[in-house]
Design a protein around this motif. Structure first.
Motif, short mmCIF file in Angstrom:
data_model
loop_
_atom_site.label_atom_id
_atom_site.label_comp_id
_atom_site.label_asym_id
_atom_site.label_seq_id
_atom_site.Cartn_x
_atom_site.Cartn_y
_atom_site.Cartn_z
N VAL A 1 0.84 -1.20 0.00
CA VAL A 1 0.00 0.00 0.00
C VAL A 1 0.87 1.25 0.00
CG1 VAL A 1 -1.63 1.34 1.38
CG2 VAL A 1 -1.98 -1.11 1.09
N TYR A 2 1.89 1.26 0.87
CA TYR A 2 2.77 2.42 0.93
C TYR A 2 3.52 2.61 -0.39
CZ TYR A 2 1.91 2.32 5.97
OH TYR A 2 1.32 2.33 7.20
N ALA A 3 3.94 1.51 -0.99
CA ALA A 3 4.65 1.59 -2.27
C ALA A 3 3.75 2.21 -3.34
CB ALA A 3 5.11 0.20 -2.70
N LEU A 4 2.51 1.73 -3.38
CA LEU A 4 1.57 2.22 -4.39
C LEU A 4 1.23 3.69 -4.13
CD1 LEU A 4 -0.01 1.34 -6.84
CD2 LEU A 4 -1.89 0.67 -5.34
N ALA A 5 1.13 4.04 -2.84
CA ALA A 5 0.78 5.41 -2.50
C ALA A 5 1.91 6.37 -2.87
CB ALA A 5 0.47 5.52 -1.01
N ALA A 6 3.16 5.88 -2.79
CA ALA A 6 4.30 6.76 -3.03
C ALA A 6 4.57 6.94 -4.52
CB ALA A 6 5.54 6.20 -2.35
N MET A 7 4.11 6.00 -5.36
CA MET A 7 4.43 6.14 -6.79
C MET A 7 3.44 7.07 -7.48
SD MET A 7 3.41 2.84 -9.03
CE MET A 7 3.92 3.62 -10.54
N PRO A 8 3.89 7.81 -8.47
CA PRO A 8 2.97 8.69 -9.20
C PRO A 8 2.00 7.84 -10.02
CG PRO A 8 5.23 8.93 -10.00
CD PRO A 8 5.26 7.87 -8.96
N ARG A 9 0.76 7.88 -9.60
CA ARG A 9 -0.21 6.98 -10.25
C ARG A 9 -0.63 7.45 -11.63
NH1 ARG A 9 -2.92 7.61 -5.08
NH2 ARG A 9 -0.94 8.64 -4.71
N VAL A 10 -0.20 8.67 -11.97
CA VAL A 10 -0.44 9.16 -13.33
C VAL A 10 0.25 8.23 -14.34
CG1 VAL A 10 -0.23 11.16 -14.84
CG2 VAL A 10 -0.48 11.48 -12.39
N ALA A 11 1.28 7.53 -13.87
CA ALA A 11 2.00 6.61 -14.73
C ALA A 11 1.11 5.49 -15.26
CB ALA A 11 3.18 6.00 -13.95
N PHE A 12 -0.01 5.26 -14.59
CA PHE A 12 -0.89 4.17 -15.02
C PHE A 12 -1.83 4.59 -16.16
CE2 PHE A 12 -0.20 2.61 -10.58
CZ PHE A 12 0.44 1.44 -10.95
N ILE A 13 -1.85 5.91 -16.46
CA ILE A 13 -2.88 6.39 -17.39
C ILE A 13 -2.85 5.67 -18.75
CG2 ILE A 13 -3.65 8.41 -18.71
CD1 ILE A 13 -3.31 10.06 -16.19
N PRO A 14 -1.67 5.49 -19.37
CA PRO A 14 -1.69 4.77 -20.65
C PRO A 14 -2.30 3.37 -20.52
CG PRO A 14 0.42 5.84 -20.30
CD PRO A 14 -0.34 5.99 -19.03
#
Lengths: 246, 289
Positions: free
Chosen positions: A91-104
Protein backbone atom coordinates in the motif's frame (compact mmCIF):
# COMPACT_ATOMS: atom_id res chain seq x y z
CA UNK A 1 -14.91 39.20 12.55
CA UNK A 2 -12.81 36.57 10.74
CA UNK A 3 -15.46 36.52 8.01
CA UNK A 4 -14.98 40.25 7.51
CA UNK A 5 -11.18 39.89 7.36
CA UNK A 6 -11.56 37.09 4.85
CA UNK A 7 -13.81 39.25 2.71
CA UNK A 8 -11.37 42.16 2.88
CA UNK A 9 -8.54 39.85 1.88
CA UNK A 10 -10.60 38.67 -1.10
CA UNK A 11 -11.04 42.31 -2.17
CA UNK A 12 -7.30 42.78 -1.78
CA UNK A 13 -6.63 39.73 -3.97
CA UNK A 14 -8.99 40.99 -6.67
CA UNK A 15 -7.37 44.43 -6.62
CA UNK A 16 -3.93 42.80 -6.82
CA UNK A 17 -5.13 40.68 -9.74
CA UNK A 18 -6.47 43.80 -11.45
CA UNK A 19 -3.22 45.70 -10.95
CA UNK A 20 -1.21 42.80 -12.34
CA UNK A 21 -3.55 42.47 -15.32
CA UNK A 22 -2.94 46.15 -16.16
CA UNK A 23 0.81 45.69 -16.11
CA UNK A 24 1.22 42.43 -18.02
CA UNK A 25 1.42 42.87 -21.76
CA UNK A 26 -0.70 41.24 -24.45
CA UNK A 27 -3.62 40.25 -22.24
CA UNK A 28 -1.88 37.20 -20.78
CA UNK A 29 -3.63 38.03 -17.53
CA UNK A 30 -7.26 39.05 -18.08
CA UNK A 31 -8.73 41.73 -15.83
CA UNK A 32 -11.29 40.70 -13.22
CA UNK A 33 -13.94 42.48 -15.25
CA UNK A 34 -13.05 40.65 -18.49
CA UNK A 35 -13.15 37.38 -16.56
CA UNK A 36 -16.58 38.16 -15.20
CA UNK A 37 -17.87 38.90 -18.71
CA UNK A 38 -16.39 35.63 -19.95
CA UNK A 39 -18.07 33.80 -17.07
CA UNK A 40 -21.41 35.33 -18.04
CA UNK A 41 -20.97 34.21 -21.62
CA UNK A 42 -19.92 30.70 -20.64
CA UNK A 43 -22.91 30.42 -18.34
CA UNK A 44 -25.30 31.77 -20.94
CA UNK A 45 -24.30 29.33 -23.71
CA UNK A 46 -24.40 26.40 -21.27
CA UNK A 47 -20.79 25.34 -21.90
CA UNK A 48 -19.77 25.86 -18.29
CA UNK A 49 -22.73 23.94 -16.86
CA UNK A 50 -22.15 20.95 -19.15
CA UNK A 51 -18.45 20.89 -18.36
CA UNK A 52 -19.11 21.31 -14.65
CA UNK A 53 -21.60 18.43 -14.74
CA UNK A 54 -19.11 16.19 -16.54
CA UNK A 55 -16.34 17.03 -14.08
CA UNK A 56 -18.53 16.58 -11.03
CA UNK A 57 -19.66 13.14 -12.20
CA UNK A 58 -16.04 12.10 -12.74
CA UNK A 59 -14.95 13.57 -9.42
CA UNK A 60 -17.85 12.26 -7.34
CA UNK A 61 -17.80 8.84 -9.00
CA UNK A 62 -14.08 8.27 -8.50
CA UNK A 63 -14.04 9.75 -5.01
CA UNK A 64 -17.06 7.75 -3.83
CA UNK A 65 -15.62 4.55 -5.28
CA UNK A 66 -12.31 5.31 -3.55
CA UNK A 67 -14.02 5.79 -0.18
CA UNK A 68 -16.14 2.67 -0.63
CA UNK A 69 -13.01 0.59 -1.17
CA UNK A 70 -10.57 2.40 1.12
CA UNK A 71 -12.50 2.50 4.39
CA UNK A 72 -13.43 -1.21 4.52
CA UNK A 73 -9.95 -2.29 3.39
CA UNK A 74 -8.29 0.04 5.91
CA UNK A 75 -10.52 -1.25 8.70
CA UNK A 76 -9.83 -4.89 7.81
CA UNK A 77 -6.09 -4.21 7.68
CA UNK A 78 -6.18 -2.55 11.09
CA UNK A 79 -8.44 -5.04 12.83
CA UNK A 80 -6.74 -8.16 11.44
CA UNK A 81 -3.14 -7.20 11.99
CA UNK A 82 -1.49 -10.03 10.02
CA UNK A 83 -3.46 -8.82 6.98
CA UNK A 84 -2.42 -5.24 7.67
CA UNK A 85 1.25 -6.05 8.20
CA UNK A 86 1.30 -8.14 5.02
CA UNK A 87 -0.33 -5.52 2.82
CA UNK A 88 0.95 -2.27 4.26
CA UNK A 89 4.29 -2.29 2.45
CA UNK A 90 2.51 -2.68 -0.90
CA UNK A 91 0.00 0.00 0.00
CA UNK A 92 2.77 2.42 0.93
CA UNK A 93 4.65 1.59 -2.27
CA UNK A 94 1.57 2.22 -4.39
CA UNK A 95 0.78 5.41 -2.50
CA UNK A 96 4.30 6.76 -3.03
CA UNK A 97 4.43 6.14 -6.79
CA UNK A 98 2.97 8.69 -9.20
CA UNK A 99 -0.21 6.98 -10.25
CA UNK A 100 -0.44 9.16 -13.33
CA UNK A 101 2.00 6.61 -14.73
CA UNK A 102 -0.89 4.17 -15.02
CA UNK A 103 -2.88 6.39 -17.39
CA UNK A 104 -1.69 4.77 -20.65
CA UNK A 105 -2.50 1.35 -19.20
CA UNK A 106 -5.90 2.55 -18.06
CA UNK A 107 -6.66 3.91 -21.53
CA UNK A 108 -5.73 0.54 -23.06
CA UNK A 109 -8.21 -1.27 -20.82
CA UNK A 110 -10.97 1.28 -20.22
CA UNK A 111 -10.78 3.56 -23.24
CA UNK A 112 -11.14 7.32 -23.09
CA UNK A 113 -14.61 7.72 -21.58
CA UNK A 114 -16.05 8.00 -18.10
CA UNK A 115 -14.90 4.58 -16.83
CA UNK A 116 -11.27 5.52 -17.46
CA UNK A 117 -11.70 8.99 -15.93
CA UNK A 118 -13.45 7.64 -12.86
CA UNK A 119 -10.77 5.03 -12.40
CA UNK A 120 -8.01 7.66 -12.55
CA UNK A 121 -9.80 9.69 -9.87
CA UNK A 122 -10.38 6.52 -7.84
CA UNK A 123 -6.66 5.69 -7.92
CA UNK A 124 -5.84 9.10 -6.50
CA UNK A 125 -8.48 9.17 -3.81
CA UNK A 126 -8.20 5.62 -2.52
CA UNK A 127 -4.69 5.72 -1.03
CA UNK A 128 -4.86 8.59 1.47
CA UNK A 129 -8.23 7.38 2.77
CA UNK A 130 -6.98 3.81 3.09
CA UNK A 131 -3.72 4.72 4.81
CA UNK A 132 -5.39 7.07 7.27
CA UNK A 133 -8.16 4.59 8.10
CA UNK A 134 -5.51 1.94 8.78
CA UNK A 135 -3.48 4.34 10.92
CA UNK A 136 -6.63 5.33 12.82
CA UNK A 137 -7.41 1.75 13.76
CA UNK A 138 -3.80 1.14 14.81
CA UNK A 139 -3.85 4.26 16.99
CA UNK A 140 -6.76 3.00 19.10
CA UNK A 141 -6.12 3.25 22.83
CA UNK A 142 -5.29 -0.29 23.98
CA UNK A 143 -6.23 0.67 27.54
CA UNK A 144 -9.78 1.42 26.39
CA UNK A 145 -9.95 -1.97 24.73
CA UNK A 146 -8.81 -3.61 27.95
CA UNK A 147 -11.48 -1.64 29.80
CA UNK A 148 -14.07 -2.94 27.34
CA UNK A 149 -12.79 -6.48 27.81
CA UNK A 150 -13.07 -6.07 31.59
CA UNK A 151 -16.83 -5.47 31.25
CA UNK A 152 -17.06 -8.40 28.82
CA UNK A 153 -18.01 -6.37 25.75
CA UNK A 154 -18.09 -8.53 22.62
CA UNK A 155 -15.75 -8.16 19.65
CA UNK A 156 -18.39 -6.44 17.53
CA UNK A 157 -19.18 -4.07 20.34
CA UNK A 158 -15.53 -3.22 20.93
CA UNK A 159 -15.24 -2.51 17.22
CA UNK A 160 -18.36 -0.37 17.04
CA UNK A 161 -18.00 1.52 20.29
CA UNK A 162 -14.22 1.84 20.68
CA UNK A 163 -12.24 1.11 17.53
CA UNK A 164 -14.39 2.79 14.87
CA UNK A 165 -15.07 6.06 16.73
CA UNK A 166 -11.42 6.39 17.61
CA UNK A 167 -10.50 6.02 13.92
CA UNK A 168 -13.04 8.63 12.75
CA UNK A 169 -10.79 11.72 13.08
CA UNK A 170 -8.07 9.91 11.11
CA UNK A 171 -10.56 8.83 8.44
CA UNK A 172 -11.71 12.42 8.01
CA UNK A 173 -8.13 13.59 7.51
CA UNK A 174 -7.88 10.89 4.85
CA UNK A 175 -11.11 12.06 3.23
CA UNK A 176 -9.79 15.62 3.02
CA UNK A 177 -6.51 14.55 1.47
CA UNK A 178 -8.39 12.18 -0.82
CA UNK A 179 -10.74 14.93 -1.99
CA UNK A 180 -7.84 17.17 -2.94
CA UNK A 181 -6.10 14.47 -4.94
CA UNK A 182 -9.41 13.40 -6.49
CA UNK A 183 -9.96 16.94 -7.77
CA UNK A 184 -6.44 17.10 -9.17
CA UNK A 185 -6.88 13.74 -10.84
CA UNK A 186 -10.23 14.83 -12.29
CA UNK A 187 -8.46 17.57 -14.25
CA UNK A 188 -5.57 15.25 -15.11
CA UNK A 189 -7.99 12.63 -16.41
CA UNK A 190 -9.82 15.19 -18.54
CA UNK A 191 -6.54 16.39 -20.00
CA UNK A 192 -5.14 12.93 -20.79
CA UNK A 193 -8.22 11.00 -21.90
CA UNK A 194 -11.15 12.30 -23.97
CA UNK A 195 -10.94 16.07 -23.58
CA UNK A 196 -14.10 16.95 -21.68
CA UNK A 197 -15.31 18.70 -18.56
CA UNK A 198 -13.52 21.55 -16.83
CA UNK A 199 -10.14 20.02 -17.56
CA UNK A 200 -11.11 19.84 -21.23
CA UNK A 201 -12.08 23.51 -21.31
CA UNK A 202 -8.85 24.35 -19.52
CA UNK A 203 -6.90 22.65 -22.32
CA UNK A 204 -8.93 24.29 -25.10
CA UNK A 205 -8.77 27.82 -23.73
CA UNK A 206 -5.19 27.48 -22.57
CA UNK A 207 -3.99 26.28 -25.98
CA UNK A 208 -5.85 29.06 -27.80
CA UNK A 209 -4.80 31.78 -25.34
CA UNK A 210 -8.38 32.72 -24.45
CA UNK A 211 -7.24 33.79 -21.03
CA UNK A 212 -10.47 35.26 -19.69
CA UNK A 213 -12.34 31.96 -20.25
CA UNK A 214 -9.33 30.06 -18.98
CA UNK A 215 -9.44 32.07 -15.74
CA UNK A 216 -13.14 31.34 -15.30
CA UNK A 217 -12.37 27.62 -15.28
CA UNK A 218 -9.49 28.03 -12.83
CA UNK A 219 -11.75 29.93 -10.45
CA UNK A 220 -14.54 27.37 -10.73
CA UNK A 221 -12.06 24.62 -9.81
CA UNK A 222 -10.92 26.65 -6.81
CA UNK A 223 -14.53 27.09 -5.69
CA UNK A 224 -15.18 23.33 -5.96
CA UNK A 225 -12.11 22.74 -3.79
CA UNK A 226 -13.31 25.17 -1.16
CA UNK A 227 -16.84 23.73 -1.08
CA UNK A 228 -15.63 20.14 -0.73
CA UNK A 229 -13.09 20.86 2.02
CA UNK A 230 -15.52 23.09 3.95
CA UNK A 231 -18.16 20.36 3.71
CA UNK A 232 -15.73 17.86 5.17
CA UNK A 233 -14.79 20.27 7.93
CA UNK A 234 -18.44 20.52 8.92
CA UNK A 235 -18.75 16.73 8.85
CA UNK A 236 -15.74 16.53 11.15
CA UNK A 237 -17.28 19.02 13.58
CA UNK A 238 -20.46 16.97 13.72
CA UNK A 239 -18.70 13.64 14.15
CA UNK A 240 -16.05 14.66 16.68
CA UNK A 241 -18.07 17.11 18.75
CA UNK A 242 -16.83 15.29 21.90
CA UNK A 243 -13.47 16.94 21.43
CA UNK A 244 -13.41 19.99 23.68
CA UNK A 245 -10.63 21.80 21.86
CA UNK A 246 -11.55 23.65 18.63
CA UNK B 1 2.00 -9.98 62.30
CA UNK B 2 1.99 -12.62 59.54
CA UNK B 3 -0.86 -15.09 59.43
CA UNK B 4 -0.56 -18.34 61.33
CA UNK B 5 0.00 -22.04 60.55
CA UNK B 6 -0.52 -23.70 57.18
CA UNK B 7 -3.71 -25.60 58.06
CA UNK B 8 -5.31 -22.34 59.13
CA UNK B 9 -4.29 -20.82 55.81
CA UNK B 10 -5.83 -23.69 53.89
CA UNK B 11 -9.11 -23.27 55.74
CA UNK B 12 -9.05 -19.54 55.03
CA UNK B 13 -8.34 -20.23 51.36
CA UNK B 14 -11.35 -22.53 51.11
CA UNK B 15 -13.74 -19.78 52.18
CA UNK B 16 -11.84 -17.05 50.34
CA UNK B 17 -13.33 -15.18 47.42
CA UNK B 18 -10.01 -14.62 45.69
CA UNK B 19 -7.07 -17.04 45.92
CA UNK B 20 -3.73 -16.65 44.17
CA UNK B 21 -1.31 -19.46 44.78
CA UNK B 22 2.26 -19.66 43.52
CA UNK B 23 1.53 -17.14 40.78
CA UNK B 24 4.35 -16.02 38.50
CA UNK B 25 4.02 -13.63 35.62
CA UNK B 26 6.63 -12.18 33.25
CA UNK B 27 6.21 -9.54 30.56
CA UNK B 28 8.15 -9.04 27.36
CA UNK B 29 9.96 -5.74 27.43
CA UNK B 30 9.09 -3.85 24.29
CA UNK B 31 12.64 -2.75 23.52
CA UNK B 32 15.00 -5.30 25.00
CA UNK B 33 13.11 -8.52 24.27
CA UNK B 34 14.13 -10.03 27.60
CA UNK B 35 11.17 -10.79 29.80
CA UNK B 36 10.77 -8.91 33.07
CA UNK B 37 9.53 -10.82 36.07
CA UNK B 38 6.49 -8.94 37.37
CA UNK B 39 5.42 -11.47 39.97
CA UNK B 40 7.17 -14.49 41.43
CA UNK B 41 5.50 -17.19 43.56
CA UNK B 42 2.87 -14.86 44.84
CA UNK B 43 0.39 -16.24 47.38
CA UNK B 44 -2.57 -14.19 48.45
CA UNK B 45 -6.11 -14.85 49.53
CA UNK B 46 -8.95 -12.45 50.13
CA UNK B 47 -11.98 -13.50 52.20
CA UNK B 48 -15.41 -12.61 50.90
CA UNK B 49 -16.54 -9.09 51.78
CA UNK B 50 -13.10 -7.94 52.88
CA UNK B 51 -11.37 -4.76 51.83
CA UNK B 52 -7.73 -5.52 51.13
CA UNK B 53 -5.13 -2.91 50.22
CA UNK B 54 -2.09 -3.95 48.24
CA UNK B 55 0.75 -1.67 49.22
CA UNK B 56 4.19 -1.53 47.71
CA UNK B 57 6.72 0.67 45.95
CA UNK B 58 6.12 1.43 42.29
CA UNK B 59 6.99 -1.35 39.89
CA UNK B 60 6.18 -4.24 42.18
CA UNK B 61 3.51 -5.75 39.96
CA UNK B 62 0.51 -4.53 41.93
CA UNK B 63 -1.45 -3.74 38.79
CA UNK B 64 -0.57 -7.16 37.41
CA UNK B 65 -2.25 -8.77 40.41
CA UNK B 66 -5.48 -6.97 39.55
CA UNK B 67 -5.31 -7.89 35.86
CA UNK B 68 -4.72 -11.53 36.82
CA UNK B 69 -7.67 -11.54 39.22
CA UNK B 70 -9.92 -9.96 36.57
CA UNK B 71 -8.84 -12.62 34.07
CA UNK B 72 -7.49 -10.05 31.62
CA UNK B 73 -4.14 -11.87 31.53
CA UNK B 74 -3.38 -15.51 32.43
CA UNK B 75 -0.63 -16.40 34.91
CA UNK B 76 2.55 -18.03 33.55
CA UNK B 77 2.45 -20.50 36.40
CA UNK B 78 0.45 -21.03 39.58
CA UNK B 79 -3.27 -20.58 39.83
CA UNK B 80 -5.78 -17.78 40.20
CA UNK B 81 -9.19 -18.78 41.57
CA UNK B 82 -12.02 -16.30 41.91
CA UNK B 83 -15.30 -17.42 43.50
CA UNK B 84 -14.21 -21.01 43.04
CA UNK B 85 -13.48 -20.65 39.32
CA UNK B 86 -10.88 -19.47 36.88
CA UNK B 87 -11.44 -15.72 36.56
CA UNK B 88 -13.31 -14.34 33.58
CA UNK B 89 -13.68 -10.61 32.97
CA UNK B 90 -17.21 -9.34 33.23
CA UNK B 91 -19.77 -7.32 35.16
CA UNK B 92 -19.37 -9.55 38.23
CA UNK B 93 -16.08 -7.73 38.77
CA UNK B 94 -15.78 -3.96 38.71
CA UNK B 95 -12.43 -2.49 37.66
CA UNK B 96 -11.42 1.08 38.49
CA UNK B 97 -8.40 1.93 36.39
CA UNK B 98 -5.64 4.31 37.30
CA UNK B 99 -6.09 6.60 34.30
CA UNK B 100 -9.92 6.50 34.42
CA UNK B 101 -10.22 4.94 30.92
CA UNK B 102 -13.45 6.69 30.07
CA UNK B 103 -14.63 6.56 26.46
CA UNK B 104 -13.99 10.13 25.21
CA UNK B 105 -16.75 10.07 22.57
CA UNK B 106 -19.40 8.74 24.92
CA UNK B 107 -21.34 10.82 27.43
CA UNK B 108 -21.10 10.13 31.17
CA UNK B 109 -24.40 8.26 30.93
CA UNK B 110 -23.20 6.19 27.96
CA UNK B 111 -19.89 5.45 29.68
CA UNK B 112 -21.63 4.00 32.71
CA UNK B 113 -24.15 2.13 30.56
CA UNK B 114 -21.28 0.58 28.61
CA UNK B 115 -20.18 -1.28 31.74
CA UNK B 116 -23.65 -2.90 31.88
CA UNK B 117 -23.33 -4.37 28.38
CA UNK B 118 -23.03 -7.97 29.54
CA UNK B 119 -25.34 -7.80 32.56
CA UNK B 120 -28.45 -9.07 30.81
CA UNK B 121 -30.35 -5.90 31.71
CA UNK B 122 -32.47 -4.45 28.92
CA UNK B 123 -31.86 -1.01 27.43
CA UNK B 124 -34.31 0.72 29.73
CA UNK B 125 -32.97 -0.97 32.86
CA UNK B 126 -29.41 -0.12 31.88
CA UNK B 127 -30.27 3.55 31.45
CA UNK B 128 -32.04 3.61 34.79
CA UNK B 129 -29.25 1.81 36.62
CA UNK B 130 -26.60 4.07 35.13
CA UNK B 131 -28.57 7.18 36.07
CA UNK B 132 -28.92 5.92 39.64
CA UNK B 133 -25.18 5.41 40.11
CA UNK B 134 -24.33 8.69 38.39
CA UNK B 135 -26.63 10.38 40.91
CA UNK B 136 -24.98 8.42 43.72
CA UNK B 137 -21.63 10.02 42.92
CA UNK B 138 -23.33 13.40 42.56
CA UNK B 139 -22.97 13.87 38.82
CA UNK B 140 -26.59 13.83 37.66
CA UNK B 141 -26.18 17.32 36.18
CA UNK B 142 -23.30 16.06 34.04
CA UNK B 143 -24.91 12.88 32.73
CA UNK B 144 -24.95 14.24 29.18
CA UNK B 145 -21.44 15.74 29.35
CA UNK B 146 -18.43 14.26 27.64
CA UNK B 147 -15.42 13.20 29.75
CA UNK B 148 -13.33 15.97 28.18
CA UNK B 149 -15.59 18.51 29.85
CA UNK B 150 -15.05 17.14 33.36
CA UNK B 151 -12.36 17.75 35.97
CA UNK B 152 -10.07 14.95 37.13
CA UNK B 153 -12.09 14.36 40.29
CA UNK B 154 -15.33 14.19 38.33
CA UNK B 155 -13.84 11.75 35.85
CA UNK B 156 -12.79 9.56 38.75
CA UNK B 157 -16.32 9.65 40.09
CA UNK B 158 -17.63 8.52 36.72
CA UNK B 159 -15.12 5.68 36.83
CA UNK B 160 -16.36 4.76 40.33
CA UNK B 161 -19.99 4.91 39.21
CA UNK B 162 -19.14 2.70 36.25
CA UNK B 163 -17.42 0.13 38.45
CA UNK B 164 -20.23 0.08 41.01
CA UNK B 165 -23.10 0.18 38.49
CA UNK B 166 -22.96 -3.49 37.59
CA UNK B 167 -23.21 -4.17 41.34
CA UNK B 168 -20.19 -6.46 41.26
CA UNK B 169 -19.31 -8.82 44.06
CA UNK B 170 -15.65 -7.96 43.53
CA UNK B 171 -14.08 -4.54 43.05
CA UNK B 172 -10.58 -4.16 41.70
CA UNK B 173 -9.15 -0.69 42.14
CA UNK B 174 -5.81 0.36 40.68
CA UNK B 175 -4.48 3.47 42.42
CA UNK B 176 -7.78 5.15 41.62
CA UNK B 177 -6.96 8.35 43.48
CA UNK B 178 -3.31 8.68 42.49
CA UNK B 179 -3.87 11.30 39.81
CA UNK B 180 -6.29 13.62 41.59
CA UNK B 181 -5.43 16.46 43.95
CA UNK B 182 -5.04 15.89 47.67
CA UNK B 183 -8.29 17.48 48.83
CA UNK B 184 -10.41 15.77 46.22
CA UNK B 185 -8.68 12.54 47.13
CA UNK B 186 -9.70 12.83 50.79
CA UNK B 187 -13.31 13.41 49.77
CA UNK B 188 -13.23 10.54 47.28
CA UNK B 189 -11.87 8.19 49.94
CA UNK B 190 -14.84 8.98 52.16
CA UNK B 191 -17.15 8.57 49.18
CA UNK B 192 -15.63 5.17 48.49
CA UNK B 193 -16.02 4.09 52.14
CA UNK B 194 -19.68 5.09 52.02
CA UNK B 195 -20.29 3.29 48.72
CA UNK B 196 -18.57 0.23 50.12
CA UNK B 197 -20.69 0.37 53.27
CA UNK B 198 -23.79 0.17 51.07
CA UNK B 199 -22.61 -2.48 48.61
CA UNK B 200 -20.26 -4.68 50.51
CA UNK B 201 -18.12 -6.09 47.75
CA UNK B 202 -14.81 -7.88 48.12
CA UNK B 203 -12.25 -5.19 47.33
CA UNK B 204 -8.68 -5.36 46.15
CA UNK B 205 -7.30 -1.84 46.34
CA UNK B 206 -3.86 -1.09 44.95
CA UNK B 207 -2.09 1.97 46.29
CA UNK B 208 1.36 3.31 47.06
CA UNK B 209 0.02 5.56 49.81
CA UNK B 210 0.51 4.12 53.28
CA UNK B 211 -2.21 6.33 54.80
CA UNK B 212 -4.73 5.37 52.15
CA UNK B 213 -3.94 1.68 52.50
CA UNK B 214 -4.57 1.70 56.26
CA UNK B 215 -7.51 4.04 56.22
CA UNK B 216 -9.61 2.04 53.76
CA UNK B 217 -8.69 -1.57 54.35
CA UNK B 218 -9.37 -4.47 56.70
CA UNK B 219 -6.01 -5.85 55.73
CA UNK B 220 -2.88 -4.43 54.14
CA UNK B 221 -0.78 -6.70 51.93
CA UNK B 222 2.78 -5.46 51.62
CA UNK B 223 4.53 -6.36 48.37
CA UNK B 224 8.19 -6.34 47.44
CA UNK B 225 9.44 -4.76 44.22
CA UNK B 226 10.72 -6.64 41.15
CA UNK B 227 9.68 -9.41 41.14
CA UNK B 228 6.60 -8.85 43.26
CA UNK B 229 6.02 -11.14 46.22
CA UNK B 230 3.94 -10.79 49.35
CA UNK B 231 6.22 -9.75 52.21
CA UNK B 232 3.70 -9.38 54.94
CA UNK B 233 -0.02 -9.14 55.66
CA UNK B 234 -1.25 -6.83 58.37
CA UNK B 235 -4.76 -6.74 59.82
CA UNK B 236 -6.13 -3.25 60.34
CA UNK B 237 -8.24 -3.66 63.48
CA UNK B 238 -9.84 -0.22 63.45
CA UNK B 239 -13.63 0.04 63.71
CA UNK B 240 -15.91 0.89 60.77
CA UNK B 241 -17.36 3.25 59.66
CA UNK B 242 -14.13 5.12 59.60
CA UNK B 243 -15.33 8.40 58.10
CA UNK B 244 -17.13 9.13 61.35
CA UNK B 245 -13.98 9.74 63.35
CA UNK B 246 -10.49 11.07 62.73
CA UNK B 247 -8.81 7.77 62.04
CA UNK B 248 -5.37 9.37 61.64
CA UNK B 249 -5.49 10.54 65.27
CA UNK B 250 -5.88 7.03 66.70
CA UNK B 251 -2.73 5.52 68.28
CA UNK B 252 -3.24 2.30 66.35
CA UNK B 253 -3.20 4.16 63.02
CA UNK B 254 0.01 5.94 63.99
CA UNK B 255 1.58 2.66 65.01
CA UNK B 256 0.59 0.86 61.79
CA UNK B 257 1.69 3.79 59.72
CA UNK B 258 5.19 4.04 61.13
CA UNK B 259 5.61 0.27 60.93
CA UNK B 260 4.58 0.17 57.25
CA UNK B 261 6.67 3.23 56.39
CA UNK B 262 9.76 1.62 57.86
CA UNK B 263 9.05 -1.58 55.95
CA UNK B 264 8.60 0.26 52.63
CA UNK B 265 11.69 2.38 53.13
CA UNK B 266 13.63 -0.78 53.73
CA UNK B 267 12.27 -2.32 50.52
CA UNK B 268 13.11 0.71 48.40
CA UNK B 269 16.62 1.14 49.79
CA UNK B 270 17.43 -2.51 49.12
CA UNK B 271 15.99 -2.59 45.60
CA UNK B 272 18.90 -2.34 43.12
CA UNK B 273 16.66 -0.87 40.43
CA UNK B 274 15.31 1.92 42.61
CA UNK B 275 16.59 5.49 42.51
CA UNK B 276 17.27 5.35 46.25
CA UNK B 277 19.32 2.14 46.24
CA UNK B 278 21.58 2.15 49.31
CA UNK B 279 21.86 -1.40 50.62
CA UNK B 280 21.83 -1.85 54.37
CA UNK B 281 22.70 -5.55 54.40
CA UNK B 282 26.32 -6.56 53.69
CA UNK B 283 26.06 -8.83 50.63
CA UNK B 284 23.66 -6.72 48.59
CA UNK B 285 26.21 -4.38 47.08
CA UNK B 286 29.62 -5.75 46.10
CA UNK B 287 32.05 -2.97 45.34
CA UNK B 288 33.52 -2.90 41.85
CA UNK B 289 37.19 -4.05 41.82
Amino acid sequence: MIALYRFLFLIFLIVLWWVISLNVRANFIPSPWATLLAAQKLLADGKLIVALGDSLITFAGGYALGILVAIPVGLVMGVFLPVGKTLEIYVYALAAMPRVAFIPLIIVFLGLGFPAKIFIVFLGAVMPVLINTYAGVLAVDQELIEMARSVRAGRMQIFARIVLPSAVPFIIVGLRLGATIALINTVVAELYTAVRGLGGLLAIYGNTFRMAEYFVIVIVLAIIGVIVSEGLRHLEKRLVRWKTSD
Amino acid sequence: MTSGNSSGEAAAAASAKIVLSGVSKAFERRNSGTPTMALQHLDMSVPEGHFVSILGPSGCGKTTVLRLVDGLVPPDSGSVVVAGQAPRPGPEMGFVFQAFRLIPWATVQANVEFALTATGLNKHERAERAARYIALVGLQRFAQSYPGELSGGMKQRVALARAFASEPSILLMDEPFASIDAQTRELMQVELMKLWAQHRATVLFVTHSVDEAIMLADRVVLMSPRPGRVIEEIEVDLPHPRWQYDIRATPRFVELRSYLWAAIKDLVLNDPSSDFYAPTSGNAGTPAD
